[in-house]
Scaffold this motif. Structure first.
Motif, PDB file in Angstrom:
ATOM      1  N   ALA B 482     -10.483   4.050  12.447  1.00  0.00           N
ATOM      2  CA  ALA B 482      -9.447   3.753  11.462  1.00  0.00           C
ATOM      3  C   ALA B 482     -10.032   2.936  10.311  1.00  0.00           C
ATOM      4  O   ALA B 482      -9.722   3.182   9.136  1.00  0.00           O
ATOM      5  N   MET B 483     -10.917   1.996  10.655  1.00  0.00           N
ATOM      6  CA  MET B 483     -11.547   1.177   9.609  1.00  0.00           C
ATOM      7  C   MET B 483     -12.378   2.049   8.679  1.00  0.00           C
ATOM      8  O   MET B 483     -12.374   1.881   7.475  1.00  0.00           O
ATOM      9  N   PHE B 484     -13.078   3.002   9.261  1.00  0.00           N
ATOM     10  CA  PHE B 484     -13.912   3.938   8.492  1.00  0.00           C
ATOM     11  C   PHE B 484     -13.117   4.661   7.423  1.00  0.00           C
ATOM     12  O   PHE B 484     -13.612   4.954   6.351  1.00  0.00           O
ATOM     13  N   VAL B 485     -11.861   4.988   7.809  1.00  0.00           N
ATOM     14  CA  VAL B 485     -11.034   5.812   6.930  1.00  0.00           C
ATOM     15  C   VAL B 485     -10.173   4.947   6.014  1.00  0.00           C
ATOM     16  O   VAL B 485     -10.105   5.172   4.812  1.00  0.00           O
ATOM     17  N   ILE B 486      -9.537   3.918   6.586  1.00  0.00           N
ATOM     18  CA  ILE B 486      -8.550   3.155   5.821  1.00  0.00           C
ATOM     19  C   ILE B 486      -9.207   2.249   4.779  1.00  0.00           C
ATOM     20  O   ILE B 486      -8.767   2.202   3.618  1.00  0.00           O
ATOM     21  N   ILE B 487     -10.251   1.536   5.176  1.00  0.00           N
ATOM     22  CA  ILE B 487     -10.855   0.559   4.258  1.00  0.00           C
ATOM     23  C   ILE B 487     -11.323   1.210   2.959  1.00  0.00           C
ATOM     24  O   ILE B 487     -10.952   0.741   1.867  1.00  0.00           O
ATOM     25  N   PRO B 488     -12.107   2.293   2.997  1.00  0.00           N
ATOM     26  CA  PRO B 488     -12.497   2.907   1.721  1.00  0.00           C
ATOM     27  C   PRO B 488     -11.312   3.418   0.916  1.00  0.00           C
ATOM     28  O   PRO B 488     -11.307   3.316  -0.313  1.00  0.00           O
ATOM     29  N   ALA B 489     -10.287   3.947   1.597  1.00  0.00           N
ATOM     30  CA  ALA B 489      -9.104   4.451   0.882  1.00  0.00           C
ATOM     31  C   ALA B 489      -8.390   3.299   0.182  1.00  0.00           C
ATOM     32  O   ALA B 489      -8.010   3.413  -0.998  1.00  0.00           O
ATOM     33  N   VAL B 490      -8.234   2.172   0.878  1.00  0.00           N
ATOM     34  CA  VAL B 490      -7.562   1.005   0.277  1.00  0.00           C
ATOM     35  C   VAL B 490      -8.386   0.484  -0.901  1.00  0.00           C
ATOM     36  O   VAL B 490      -7.840   0.167  -1.973  1.00  0.00           O
ATOM     37  N   MET B 491      -9.708   0.429  -0.690  1.00  0.00           N
ATOM     38  CA  MET B 491     -10.576  -0.073  -1.771  1.00  0.00           C
ATOM     39  C   MET B 491     -10.498   0.820  -2.997  1.00  0.00           C
ATOM     40  O   MET B 491     -10.533   0.347  -4.128  1.00  0.00           O
ATOM     41  N   ASN B 492     -10.372   2.122  -2.763  1.00  0.00           N
ATOM     42  CA  ASN B 492     -10.239   3.080  -3.870  1.00  0.00           C
ATOM     43  C   ASN B 492      -8.965   2.828  -4.658  1.00  0.00           C
ATOM     44  O   ASN B 492      -8.971   2.821  -5.895  1.00  0.00           O
ATOM     45  N   VAL B 493      -7.877   2.611  -3.928  1.00  0.00           N
ATOM     46  CA  VAL B 493      -6.575   2.372  -4.571  1.00  0.00           C
ATOM     47  C   VAL B 493      -6.634   1.075  -5.380  1.00  0.00           C
ATOM     48  O   VAL B 493      -6.176   1.019  -6.535  1.00  0.00           O
ATOM     49  N   VAL B 494      -7.224   0.048  -4.788  1.00  0.00           N
ATOM     50  CA  VAL B 494      -7.333  -1.258  -5.469  1.00  0.00           C
ATOM     51  C   VAL B 494      -8.164  -1.113  -6.747  1.00  0.00           C
ATOM     52  O   VAL B 494      -7.804  -1.631  -7.806  1.00  0.00           O
ATOM     53  N   LYS B 495      -9.248  -0.356  -6.620  1.00  0.00           N
ATOM     54  CA  LYS B 495     -10.141  -0.146  -7.775  1.00  0.00           C
ATOM     55  C   LYS B 495      -9.391   0.542  -8.907  1.00  0.00           C
ATOM     56  O   LYS B 495      -9.507   0.169 -10.083  1.00  0.00           O
ATOM     57  N   LYS B 496      -8.618   1.580  -8.543  1.00  0.00           N
ATOM     58  CA  LYS B 496      -7.888   2.358  -9.567  1.00  0.00           C
ATOM     59  C   LYS B 496      -6.843   1.479 -10.233  1.00  0.00           C
ATOM     60  O   LYS B 496      -6.651   1.534 -11.454  1.00  0.00           O
ATOM     61  N   ARG B 497      -6.169   0.630  -9.443  1.00  0.00           N
ATOM     62  CA  ARG B 497      -5.140  -0.251 -10.020  1.00  0.00           C
ATOM     63  C   ARG B 497      -5.778  -1.261 -10.964  1.00  0.00           C
ATOM     64  O   ARG B 497      -5.256  -1.543 -12.036  1.00  0.00           O
ATOM     65  N   LYS B 498      -6.935  -1.782 -10.561  1.00  0.00           N
ATOM     66  CA  LYS B 498      -7.645  -2.761 -11.408  1.00  0.00           C
ATOM     67  C   LYS B 498      -8.034  -2.104 -12.720  1.00  0.00           C
ATOM     68  O   LYS B 498      -7.883  -2.689 -13.801  1.00  0.00           O
ATOM     69  N   ALA B 499      -8.535  -0.868 -12.625  1.00  0.00           N
ATOM     70  CA  ALA B 499      -8.953  -0.144 -13.834  1.00  0.00           C
ATOM     71  C   ALA B 499      -7.750   0.103 -14.744  1.00  0.00           C
ATOM     72  O   ALA B 499      -7.839  -0.036 -15.963  1.00  0.00           O
ATOM     73  N   LYS B 500      -6.610   0.426 -14.115  1.00  0.00           N
ATOM     74  CA  LYS B 500      -5.390   0.695 -14.889  1.00  0.00           C
ATOM     75  C   LYS B 500      -4.925  -0.572 -15.602  1.00  0.00           C
ATOM     76  O   LYS B 500      -4.574  -0.543 -16.793  1.00  0.00           O
ATOM     77  N   HIS B 501      -4.943  -1.709 -14.879  1.00  0.00           N
ATOM     78  CA  HIS B 501      -4.515  -2.982 -15.463  1.00  0.00           C
ATOM     79  C   HIS B 501      -5.429  -3.390 -16.591  1.00  0.00           C
ATOM     80  O   HIS B 501      -4.972  -3.877 -17.620  1.00  0.00           O
ATOM     81  N   SER B 502      -6.731  -3.199 -16.415  1.00  0.00           N
ATOM     82  CA  SER B 502      -7.667  -3.614 -17.460  1.00  0.00           C
ATOM     83  C   SER B 502      -7.526  -2.723 -18.690  1.00  0.00           C
ATOM     84  O   SER B 502      -7.759  -3.151 -19.809  1.00  0.00           O
ATOM     85  N   ASP B 503      -7.077  -1.455 -18.522  1.00  0.00           N
ATOM     86  CA  ASP B 503      -6.790  -0.583 -19.676  1.00  0.00           C
ATOM     87  C   ASP B 503      -5.554  -1.069 -20.433  1.00  0.00           C
ATOM     88  O   ASP B 503      -5.501  -1.023 -21.661  1.00  0.00           O
TER      89      ASP B 503
END
Lengths: 154, 503
Positions: B482-503
Motif C-alpha cells: 500500500a505504501m508503494f502505491v499510495i505514497i507516490p500517488a499522494v506526493m504526485n497530487v501534492v506536487k500538482k497542487r503546489k504547482a497550481k498554487h504557485s501559478d
C-alpha cells in the motif's frame, strides 16, 4: 484527429468489450463457492482489473487535451506489410515441416529471406545459410536432443 | 567455528580435479542453456540430468547445481543482446539491458550482469552457510496467506510502477492474469476459457509467449524501421577494458547489490517463490528507492544489477529449504530433489546432518563455481559483443529461426510456434501503445501460484478475507504494498497542487 478515432482509444474500448464478455462467461462458471473461490474467480478478477483499467485508459485518451497528431498511435502500411511477411513466411515453414522436417524447412526459410528480403548475393546467402543451419543442428539436435520433426518426403 | 570446519572440508572435496571439472562443465553448459531462448533453468537442468547418471552422487549434484546457477548467468546474455530473455528471471534484466545495448553499451551491460550475478551468488552462498538453517525456520512461517499477499503485492506494484501510466501497467497485469487462467482449473479439474480447444487445456505456454512478446515484436519493429546492411552502432576494436565499470558506477551500484542480494536470498528461500519473484520484487523496490529511479528502464546499470544479483541470490536461497527441510524452493530445486532420490538420498529435515560431507561439498562447489563461471563469462564479453557486429539483415532471420526452435523445444509441440507468432503480434501492439510487457510475462508465470495460494487461504479461513490482515507477515506485505502505491500517488497530487498554487 478526432479523439474517438485515436487507435489507443479504440484498443482500450476493444479491451473493455473483451473484459465484459469474459466477466459474463466467468459469472456463468461461478465466482464463489460457499467458502472458497470457484472456477471463475481468477479470470473474473483478471478481467475486472483489465476492464476497469482499460476504462481509465479510454477516459485518459478521450480527455487528453494535449493530444496532437504526433501523440496519436497510428499503424502504417509498412507495418502491416512486414507483419504479413513474417507471419506468412513462418506459416510457410510450419507447413513445409510436415514433409521436410524442422531443420530443412528453416534452412529454406533462411535461404529465401537472406536472398530475397535481405538481398544478399547468392554466395553469401548460401554460406550464411550453411553456417547457421549447422550451428542450429549441433546445438538443438546433437547437443540438446530436441526431437524436431524429421524429413519424411521419401 | 564448526561451520568453518565443515566449509573447509567441503572445499577440499569440491577442489578435487574431477569434481572441479564437473563444476566448470556444468556451469558452462548452464550458461549456454540459459542464453538460449526457450530453455529455462528447469528444462535445462532436466535435460542435462541424464548426463550425470554415470557419475558419483557428489560430482553429479555439483554439476547440476552448477547448471542451475550457470543458467542465471546465461539468461542475461540473450536478454541484453537481443531482448529475448533466456528465462523468466531475466525478463527484468532485458528492460535496462537491451536499452544499454541500443545505446552502444552492451559490454558494460554484460559486465554489470556478470558481476551482479557473481556477487549475488557469492553473498547468497555466504548467507546460506551462516544463516541457512535459521532462515529456513522463518520460511516455514510462510503459509498460503503470506504467499498470496506477497505475489499480489508484487504483481500490483509491478503493474503500477512500470511504464508511464499506472492504468496501462495494470491493463498488462490483467491481461497476463487472464492468460494464466486459461486451461484446466486446478481445483475442480474443469476446463476454463478453452473454447473447446484441446491445445488450450494445457494453458498458455510461458516460454513461447515470452519469445513472441519480446523477441518477435522486436523483430517486427526492426523490420518496420528498416533493416540496414550495417549496424549503426560502431564498436571499433572491442576490448574488455571498455566494458568495465568506473569507480563512481561501482559505488552507485554497491547499495543496489546489497539490497538485491539480501532481498533475493530471502525470497528465494520461500518455498515456491523462485528467482523470478525475487528478480522483479527487488527491481520494483529499486525503482522506488534508488536515486536514479526515474532513469530505470531507460538503460542504466542499476536495473541490471538489481535483477541479476537477486536472481542469483535467490538460486542460492532455494537450496536452504532443499538442504534443511527437503522442500524445493524453486522448480529447478524440485528437479535436483529428483536427482538426489535417484542417487539414493532421502531429502528431508535430517538430510544435511546425515550427509554432511555431501552437503558441504555442494555448498563449497557453489561458491567456487560462482567465481570460475563469473571469470569465464567476463572474459567472454568481447566475443559476445562480436555477435552484435552481425548486421540486422542476417541477424533478423536467424533470431526468427532460433525463436521457432526455442518455442518448439519447450513441449515438442508445433502449436507453440503459432502461440509465439500471436504473442509477437500482441507484443508489437504493446510496443505501439506503450504498454509494458514485463507485467504480462510475470503474471503469466505467477498467476497459477497466486490462484492456488488464494484458494488455500480462503479454505483455511472459511471464506473470510480478514485472514490477510490478522496474520502479521501478510499484514506487513499489505502495508508495504500500500505504501508503494499510495505514497507516490499522494506526493504526485501534492506536487500538482503546489504547482497550481504557485501559478
Amino acid at each position: 484527429m478526432h479523439k474517438l478515432k485515436r487507435s489507443d482509444a479504440i484498443f482500450s474500448l476493444f479491451l473493455i468489450v473483451i473484459g465484459i464478455v469474459i466477466i459474463c462467461i466467468c459469472l456463468g462458471y461461478g465466482v464463489w463457492d460457499r467458502i472458497r473461490p470457484a472456477k471463475g474467480f481468477m479470470p473474473f478478477l483478471a478481467s475486472s482489473i483489465m476492464t476497469i483499467c482499460s476504462l481509465v485508459w479510454f477516459i485518459q485518451c478521450v480527455t487528453d487535451k494535449d493530444a496532437t497528431k504526433e501523440h496519436v498511435v497510428t499503424f502504417s502500411r509498412t507495418e502491416f506489410k512486414w507483419m504479413a511477411i513474417v507471419l506468412l513466411m513462418i506459416l510457410g515453414v510450419f507447413f513445409l515441416m510436415r514433409w521436410l522436417g524442422m531443420i530443412f524447412s528453416l534452412a529454406i526459410f533462411l535461404l529465401v529471406w537472406l536472398r530475397f528480403i535481405s538481398r544478399l548475393p547468392w554466395k553469401s546467402t548460401i554460406l550464411y545459410t550453411g553456417i547457421f543451419t549447422v550451428i542450429f543442428y549441433c546445438v538443438f539436435v546433437l547437443g540438446l536432443k530436441v526431437p524436431f520433426p524429421k524429413f519424411s518426403l521419401f | 567455528m564448526e561451520t568453518l570446519k565443515y566449509m573447509l572440508a567441503g572445499l577440499a572435496i569440491c577442489l578435487q580435479p574431477y569434481n572441479l571439472i564437473c563444476c566448470i562443465l556444468g556451469g558452462v553448459l548452464g550458461v549456454i542453456v540459459g542464453a538460449l531462448p526457450g530453455l529455462g533453468s528447469v528444462a535445462g537442468t532436466a535435460i542435462l540430468l541424464p548426463l550425470t547418471y554415470s557419475m558419483n552422487p557428489t560430482a553429479a549434484i555439483i554439476m547440476l547445481a552448477a547448471v542451475y546457477y550457470g543458467n542465471m548467468f546465461g539468461g542475461a546474455i540473450s536478454a541484453i543482446l537481443i531482448n529475448i530473455p533466456g528465462d523468466a528471471p531475466a525478463v527484468m534484466t532485458a528492460l535496462d539491458g537491451y536499452k544499454m545495448t541500443q545505446n552502444g553499451k552492451a559490454g558494460k551491460a554484460l559486465f554489470t550482469a556478470f558481476v551482479s550475478s557473481f556477487l549475488g551468488g557469492l553473498i547468497g552462498g555466504l548467507l546460506l552457510v551462516c544463516l541457512g538453517v535459521f532462515m529456513s525456520r522463518i520460511g516455514l512461517k510462510f503459509g498460503p496467506p503470506e504467499m498470496a499477499m506477497l505475489i499480489l503485492v508484487a504483481l500490483t506494484s509491478i503493474g503500477w510502477i512500470l511504464g508511464d501510466s499506472a492504468a496501462k501497467g495494470l491493463v498488462a497485469t490483467g491481461i497476463g492474469l487472464l492468460l494464466a487462467a486459461i486451461g484446466i482449473d486446478a481445483q475442480t479439474g474443469q476446463s476454463r476459457l478453452t473454447f473447446g480447444t484441446m491445445y488450450l487445456l494445457g494453458g498458455i505456454p510461458f516460454i513461447p509467449t515470452v519469445i513472441g512478446l519480446f523477441g518477435m515484436s522486436q523483430v517486427i519493429q526492426t523490420l518496420v524501421k528498416g533493416i540496414e546492411k550495417k549496424n549503426k552502432v560502431i564498436f571499433g576494436k572491442i576490448r574488455l577494458k571498455d566494458s568495465l565499470l568506473s569507480k563512481k558506477e561501482v559505488l552507485e551500484l554497491l547499495p543496489v547489490w546489497l539490497r538485491g542480494t539480501i532481498g533475493g536470498f530471502f525470497i528465494g528461500l520461500l518455498p515456491g517463490s523462485g528467482a523470478t519473484t525475487a528478480a522483479f520484487l527487488t527491481y520494483i523496490t529499486e525503482k522506488r528507492v534508488n536515486r536514479r529511479r526515474q532513469e530505470m528502464g531507460t538503460g542504466i546499470p542499476q536495473g541490471i544489477a538489481s535483477s541479476e544479483s537477486s536472481n542469483n541470490a535467490a538460486s542460492m536461497g532455494a537450496f536452504v529449504p532443499l538442504l534443511s527441510l527437503g522442500v524445493p524452493g524453486s522448480g529447478t530445486a524440485a528437479v535436483l530433489i529428483g536427482g538426489l532420490m535417484m542417487w539414493g538420498f532421502q531429502p528431508g529435515p535430517l538430510f544435511m546432518s546425515k550427509n554432511m560431507e555431501f552437503s558441504w561439498a555442494l555448498i563449497a562447489s557453489m561458491l567456487t563455481g560462482d567465481i570460475i563461471i563469473a571469470a569465464i563469462c567476463i572474459l567472454a564479453i568481447p566475443w559476445l559483443m562480436n555477435l552484435l557486429k552481425i548486421p540486422n539483415t542476417i541477424l533478423v532471420p536467424v533470431i526468427i529461426c532460433a525463436s521457432i526452435m526455442g518455442s518448439f523445444s519447450v513441449n515438442n509441440n508445433m502449436t507453440d510456434i503459432i502461440v509465439m507468432l500471436l504473442a509477437g503480434v500482441l507484443g508489437y501492439a504493446f510496443l505501439k501503445f506503450e504498454l509494458p510487457m514485463a507485467p504480462l510475462a510475470l503474471t503469466l508465470v505467477l498467476g497459477a501460484s497466486l490462484e492456488t495460494a488464494i484458494r488455500q487461504t480462503f479454505t483455511i479461513s472459511y471464506g473470510s478475507p480478514w485472514i490477510f490482515f490478522t496474520r502479521p507477515i501478510s499484514l506487513g506485505f499489505f502495508i508495504f504494498g500500500a505504501m508503494f502505491v499510495i505514497i507516490p500517488a499522494v506526493m504526485n497530487v501534492v506536487k500538482k497542487r503546489k504547482a497550481k498554487h504557485s501559478d
